[in-house]
Write an enzyme that holds these catalytic residues in place. Structure first.
Site, PDB file in Angstrom:
ATOM      1  N   HIS A 364     -10.863 -12.955 -10.389  1.00 60.19           N
ATOM      2  CA  HIS A 364     -10.399 -12.193  -9.227  1.00 60.19           C
ATOM      3  C   HIS A 364     -10.809 -12.774  -7.895  1.00 60.19           C
ATOM      4  O   HIS A 364     -10.436 -12.234  -6.854  1.00 60.19           O
ATOM      5  CB  HIS A 364     -10.894 -10.748  -9.304  1.00 60.19           C
ATOM      6  CG  HIS A 364     -10.099  -9.889 -10.217  1.00 60.19           C
ATOM      7  ND1 HIS A 364      -8.963  -9.230  -9.806  1.00 60.19           N
ATOM      8  CD2 HIS A 364     -10.246  -9.607 -11.528  1.00 60.19           C
ATOM      9  CE1 HIS A 364      -8.460  -8.555 -10.826  1.00 60.19           C
ATOM     10  NE2 HIS A 364      -9.217  -8.769 -11.889  1.00 60.19           N
ATOM     11  N   LYS A 555      -8.352  -1.273   3.874  1.00 60.48           N
ATOM     12  CA  LYS A 555      -8.883  -2.059   2.760  1.00 60.48           C
ATOM     13  C   LYS A 555     -10.397  -2.059   2.887  1.00 60.48           C
ATOM     14  O   LYS A 555     -10.932  -1.589   3.891  1.00 60.48           O
ATOM     15  CB  LYS A 555      -8.344  -3.497   2.800  1.00 60.48           C
ATOM     16  CG  LYS A 555      -8.407  -4.149   4.190  1.00 60.48           C
ATOM     17  CD  LYS A 555      -7.801  -5.541   4.212  1.00 60.48           C
ATOM     18  CE  LYS A 555      -6.291  -5.583   4.273  1.00 60.48           C
ATOM     19  NZ  LYS A 555      -5.673  -6.124   3.065  1.00 60.48           N
ATOM     20  N   ARG A 556     -11.099  -2.573   1.876  1.00 61.25           N
ATOM     21  CA  ARG A 556     -12.530  -2.699   2.004  1.00 61.25           C
ATOM     22  C   ARG A 556     -12.873  -3.476   3.282  1.00 61.25           C
ATOM     23  O   ARG A 556     -12.123  -4.372   3.690  1.00 61.25           O
ATOM     24  CB  ARG A 556     -13.123  -3.431   0.795  1.00 61.25           C
ATOM     25  CG  ARG A 556     -13.169  -2.597  -0.447  1.00 61.25           C
ATOM     26  CD  ARG A 556     -14.028  -1.369  -0.257  1.00 61.25           C
ATOM     27  NE  ARG A 556     -15.419  -1.718  -0.207  1.00 61.25           N
ATOM     28  CZ  ARG A 556     -16.341  -1.298  -1.066  1.00 61.25           C
ATOM     29  NH1 ARG A 556     -15.998  -0.489  -2.066  1.00 61.25           N
ATOM     30  NH2 ARG A 556     -17.600  -1.651  -0.942  1.00 61.25           N
ATOM     31  N   LYS A 561     -11.781 -10.486   5.102  1.00 62.22           N
ATOM     32  CA  LYS A 561     -10.523  -9.773   5.361  1.00 62.22           C
ATOM     33  C   LYS A 561     -10.206  -9.701   6.859  1.00 62.22           C
ATOM     34  O   LYS A 561      -9.099  -9.406   7.252  1.00 62.22           O
ATOM     35  CB  LYS A 561     -10.573  -8.372   4.752  1.00 62.22           C
ATOM     36  CG  LYS A 561     -10.517  -8.385   3.208  1.00 62.22           C
ATOM     37  CD  LYS A 561     -10.622  -6.973   2.646  1.00 62.22           C
ATOM     38  CE  LYS A 561     -10.652  -6.915   1.127  1.00 62.22           C
ATOM     39  NZ  LYS A 561      -9.330  -6.999   0.496  1.00 62.22           N
ATOM     40  N   THR A 663      -3.195  -6.351  -3.017  1.00 63.66           N
ATOM     41  CA  THR A 663      -2.110  -5.502  -3.519  1.00 63.66           C
ATOM     42  C   THR A 663      -1.694  -4.504  -2.446  1.00 63.66           C
ATOM     43  O   THR A 663      -0.576  -4.000  -2.474  1.00 63.66           O
ATOM     44  CB  THR A 663      -2.549  -4.729  -4.784  1.00 63.66           C
ATOM     45  OG1 THR A 663      -3.816  -4.107  -4.531  1.00 63.66           O
ATOM     46  CG2 THR A 663      -2.654  -5.664  -5.980  1.00 63.66           C
ATOM     47  N   LYS A 667       2.108  -2.798  -1.358  1.00 61.93           N
ATOM     48  CA  LYS A 667       2.402  -1.373  -1.142  1.00 61.93           C
ATOM     49  C   LYS A 667       3.115  -1.167   0.196  1.00 61.93           C
ATOM     50  O   LYS A 667       4.088  -0.409   0.299  1.00 61.93           O
ATOM     51  CB  LYS A 667       1.109  -0.550  -1.157  1.00 61.93           C
ATOM     52  CG  LYS A 667       0.337  -0.605  -2.462  1.00 61.93           C
ATOM     53  CD  LYS A 667      -1.078  -0.023  -2.274  1.00 61.93           C
ATOM     54  CE  LYS A 667      -1.983  -0.385  -3.436  1.00 61.93           C
ATOM     55  NZ  LYS A 667      -3.423  -0.120  -3.126  1.00 61.93           N
TER      56      LYS A 667
HETATM   57  C1  LIG Z   1      -4.423  -0.950  -3.005  1.00 63.61           C
HETATM   58  C2  LIG Z   1      -5.768  -0.480  -2.681  1.00 63.61           C
HETATM   59  C3  LIG Z   1      -6.772  -1.397  -2.390  1.00 63.61           C
HETATM   60  C4  LIG Z   1      -6.540  -2.884  -2.323  1.00 63.61           C
HETATM   61  O1  LIG Z   1      -6.135  -3.188  -1.003  1.00 63.61           O
HETATM   62  P1  LIG Z   1      -6.140  -4.702  -0.462  1.00 63.61           P
HETATM   63  O2  LIG Z   1      -5.502  -4.581   0.887  1.00 63.61           O
HETATM   64  O3  LIG Z   1      -5.305  -5.497  -1.408  1.00 63.61           O
HETATM   65  O4  LIG Z   1      -7.542  -5.130  -0.396  1.00 63.61           O
HETATM   66  C5  LIG Z   1      -8.039  -0.915  -2.092  1.00 63.61           C
HETATM   67  N1  LIG Z   1      -8.298   0.402  -2.080  1.00 63.61           N
HETATM   68  C6  LIG Z   1      -7.345   1.317  -2.339  1.00 63.61           C
HETATM   69  C7  LIG Z   1      -7.691   2.773  -2.295  1.00 63.61           C
HETATM   70  C8  LIG Z   1      -6.053   0.915  -2.652  1.00 63.61           C
HETATM   71  O5  LIG Z   1      -5.131   1.836  -2.913  1.00 63.61           O
END
Ligand SMILES: *Cc1c(COP(=O)(O)O)cnc(C)c1O
Length: 842
Positions: A364, A555-556, A561, A663, A667
């Site tokens: 990952h 995101k985190r 990032k 991911t 979305k």
């Molecule tokens: C999809 C999702 C992530 C991953 O987000 P990234 O932008 O790809 O880091 C993290 N937390 C939650 C709650 C998500 O739904």
């Protein structure tokens, strides 16, 4: 009295659902109209869904035995499921009927569902991927099982106080979990400590026994995982630690009694809490215990199931595929070896052959700080037999390496599973490569990078072992459920086959040229934005401008990032307004959300910085109607579901080469946001699908990042030559955003200007702001913007996790898609929805 319903599993009509909701309130929960709470209302709806799920669940599991299906076991330390009610009802295809039933009872579905706690048993993308995969395996008819840990406390609840992150325990189980079923008889002992002793068996063979261990029990809790409208219900099995010590009350004195009870509590600490770190390795013993606890219980369960029907261990790879989600479950490799040799009496070669054909490993990340390396002394103490097996695997493996490459000492050192030196440690990724059938990356660039960089030597040795599986997201949760308006608009136009075949969305591509469709699409986005505005008004008392660009980064919080890039840009926009208050300004709303690991000081300081910038902007009358900025607390799956449908602009700003896939990016695009992002992870493949005119790409490529690092990167060059950047950095340095504590953000400034700006924020700043200007220009031409947004929705069908799962099935698991026999589907999915709802209330 209320009427009872005769055939629960057939009854999918609103009237029957209504009767069942009432029945559960009264007979299961024993609540009167005076004592019923909101939680009871949610629970009675969940129980009504479970009546329909359990029957299909049993039938599905029986069918897997009937046809002796090859099973897929997805082992993951994290499952970030979020709320389940909507998903259960959507996949059972009774959402509208439940809404109608609740309506008849004077209840509002949207209010009822808010009472569910998020199952936050994950940190971010990795855990959410596991959750999307479960939905897709069930929907695609893959006999898949999720295996994980039932943490008492999931990812911490984040509060923002005075701009700082505060961590609170996540009490998701405080009222119980309505969805899972405990299996008191599915209980396995998991051993720790002790020692490995050799002995000679009756055939004169040298064998080993793991003795003097301390043991903890793993207790199974099962959650049904329904497929979309196919009657399949797979299983998510989560283990809880329970004490293995039977307490003999009579033999204890008072003090011993208390100690005995306390000891049993200590054992149960193994499943107490999720480690809140995303993409960083923390080498604590409790974490290693959790990993082995998961692996040991899961393998006992898998092998028990296999043994019920089979007696030839060499058939195991034909009937079982195991997928390790990252290196966390990679102890499955020595553990399977141990069970086959020490308990089942197989020899090394046979055990090794079976193990290597059964287990697969997903990588990952390439971030070095994330790679798991367990100190040898720690592993020797906790898992002595496993360490011994790992040494033997390594010895044989390094012999192969020498046979293939000759005596290249450096190469052998690089490829060793045990890194030698002052602090020898087990390299869990290397173990995963050596002991598995396939190793996959999670997006094309990422897979190419692991082959070229961290796993280069191994790729030369095993070129066919490394394959790409680009991540995906489930269209059920991330379009149908979270964005019902857009879903209905799409289904109106092209029918609803897109829900399980996301490439069907291509059919709306040409509608981008229809003014009427664009109007409807615009209305959907507008309504979604208004919903979010109402939520934010209610929660934060801040009112937002619906016609502004909703620019969202969720995101985190992680340096790679680069939330910092977005924060600096926002501060720069603020300066532009202040410098020219009467000039025309494209209104913009910048929203952030995300958790920082509790020990990640820099990430937490960045949260504070964002909040300080937001405070400044929101309290300045000059920004009114032009610029707002807000950090929403406690980012969860549920919050993502609210934010993503309302987004215009998706921020995907990682330093190129550092985000394995992402991911969140998928979305947003699926919900009609345009992406501003780097050529990183799946952004690259999103660009390829939507076309370069329909995405805002900025910044260095991964190769340029590498080159800059090699040739020497001086962030001060950018500071010196970009006046607006210099202004913002000076403001942060001088306490402009935090006058009471002017030096607060110095660590951030030092990191950027004096410590080399490892993530190249300054190098990408200008390119980013230029693309943001293009964003503004385009947004002013709404027809053009909406066209591109429609192209995004229409062209991202590739990023369905259904596609990903079918790729795993064909290229890694070698398993078949299964559908249930017709009698099951016709008899019980006859969905007798015709019954009329009686207007009388009970
Ligand atoms: C999809 C999702 C992530 C991953 O987000 P990234 O932008 O790809 O880091 C993290 N937390 C939650 C709650 C998500 O739904």
């Amino acid at each position: 009295m209320i009427k009872l319903n005769d055939d629960i599993t057939k009854a999918m009509d609103a009237e029957s659902l209504k009767l069942d909701i009432q029945r559960h309130l009264r007979f299961t929960l024993a609540k009167s109209k005076y004592s019923t709470t909101k939680w009871d209302k949610f629970r009675s709806v969940a129980l009504t869904a479970l009546d329909r799920l359990h029957d299909r669940w049993i039938d599905t599991q029986e069918h897997y035995y009937d046809v002796d299906a090859k099973r897929v076991y997805y082992i993951s330390m994290e499952f970030l499921m979020g709320r389940l009610l909507d998903n259960m009802l959507v996949n059972l295809d009774i959402l509208d009927e439940v809404k109608e039933a609740l309506d008849e009872l004077g209840l509002d579905y949207d209010e009822v569902k808010e009472n569910e706690f998020d199952a936050g048993l994950g940190n971010g993308g990795l855990g959410r991927l596991a959750a999307c995969f479960l939905d897709s395996m069930a929907t695609m008819g893959i006999p898949g099982y999720g295996y994980g840990i039932r943490y008492d406390y999931g990812i911490f609840h984040q509060q923002i106080r005075n701009g700082y992150q505060i961590e609170k325990p996540d009490m998701w189980l405080q009222f119980g979990n309505p969805w899972d079923v405990v299996r008191p008889k599915v209980l396995y002992p998991v051993d720790f400590y002790g020692e490995s002793v050799p002995y000679t068996d009756s055939d004169g063979q040298l064998r080993f026994k793991w003795v003097n261990t301390q043991s903890v029990n793993a207790l199974a809790f099962d959650t049904p995982v329904p497929g979309y409208k196919n009657d399949i219900v797979n299983n998510l099995r989560l283990w809880k630690a329970s004490s293995s010590k039977a307490i003999d009350f009579q033999s204890f004195s008072q003090g011993e009694y208390i100690d005995a009870v306390r000891d049993s509590q200590l054992q149960e600490n193994i499943s107490r809490v999720l480690y809140p770190n995303d993409k960083v390795f923390v080498g604590q013993e409790l974490r290693l215990k959790q990993e082995y606890f998961l692996v040991s219980a899961t393998l006992q369960d898998i092998l028990r199931r296999f043994k019920k029907v089979h007696n030839d261990w060499r058939k195991l790879p034909d009937k079982v595929a195991i997928q390790c989600n990252d290196t966390h479950p990679n102890l499955a490799i020595p553990e399977l070896m141990r069970v086959l040799m020490d308990y089942e009496g197989l020899d090394w070669e046979t055990s090794w052959d079976i193990t290597r054909k059964t287990i697969n490993y997903t990588n990952h990340t390439v971030l070095p700080e994330a790679l798991e390396t367990w100190p040898v002394p720690l592993m020797r103490n906790l898992l002595p037999r496993h360490l011994q097996i790992i040494y033997e695997i390594n010895k044989r493996f390094l012999n192969d390496v020498r046979d293939t490459f000759g005596h290249d000492v450096n190469k052998v050192r690089r490829m060793s599973i045990i890194s030698e030196g002052e602090k020898p440690a087990v390299q869990m990724a290397t173990l995963g490569i050596v002991g598995s059938n396939k190793v996959n990356g999670v997006a094309r660039l990422h897979t190419e990078l692991i082959k070229k960089t961290i796993f280069k030597d191994f790729y030369e040795l095993y070129p066919d072992k490394f394959i790409n599986m680009t991540n995906g997201i489930t269209p059920r949760r991330w379009l149908k459920q979270c964005n019902p308006r857009l879903s209905e608009l799409i289904s109106e136009q092209i029918g609803d086959s897109w829900i399980t075949d996301l490439n069907q969305l291509k059919k709306i591509d040409k509608l981008a040229d229809s003014k009427a469709f664009r109007k409807k699409f615009t209305d959907v986005k507008h309504q979604n934005k208004k919903d979010l505005i109402a939520f934010i008004e209610a929660e934060y008392g801040i009112s937002l401008e619906p016609d502004s660009i909703f620019d969202i980064q969720i995101k985190r919080i992680h340096e790679y990032k680069r939330q910092l890039l977005v924060a600096l840009h926002t501060a720069m926009l603020y300066n532009r307004i202040k410098a020219n208050p009467d000039a025309e300004f494209q209104p913009r709303t910048v929203l952030f959300s995300g958790k920082a690991a509790p020990g990640y000081t820099m990430a937490k300081l960045q949260i504070k910085l964002i909040n300080s910038i937001a405070e400044k902007i929101n309290n300045d009358p000059d920004t009114k109607g032009k610029l707002s900025c807000l950090f929403l607390e406690n980012y969860t799956v549920s919050l993502a579901e609210r934010l993503i449908p309302a987004a215009d602009l998706s921020e995907q700003t990682s330093t190129a080469g550092m985000e394995a896939s992402g991911t969140g990016n998928m979305k947003f695009a699926l919900n009609g946001a345009l992406t501003i992002g780097t050529l990183d992870g799946a952004n690259i493949e999103i660009r390829e699908e939507v076309g370069e005119d329909n995405i805002f790409i900025f910044g260095l490529t991964d190769e340029e990042v590498e080159q800059k690092r090699r040739e020497g990167y001086n962030p001060r060059d950018y500071y010196d030559s970009i006046p607006e950047l210099q202004q913002v950095l000076n403001q942060i340095r001088d306490g402009f955003f935090e006058p009471d504590e002017p030096e607060l953000f110095h660590p951030i400034i030092r990191n950027l200007l004096d410590e080399g700006d490892y993530f190249m924020v300054l190098a990408d700043f200008e390119s980013y702001t230029k693309q943001q200007q293009e964003v503004e220009k385009l947004y002013k031409d709404q027809a053009k913007w909406i066209k591109k947004a429609i192209h995004n929705v229409a062209r991202v069908g590739k990023f369905s996790s259904d596609r990903t799962i079918l790729e795993y099935s064909k290229q890694i698991w070698d398993c078949e898609q299964i559908s249930l026999p017709k009698d099951r589907t016709s008899q019980k999915n006859g969905n007798n929805k015709k019954r009329k709802v009686s207007k009388q209330k009970a």
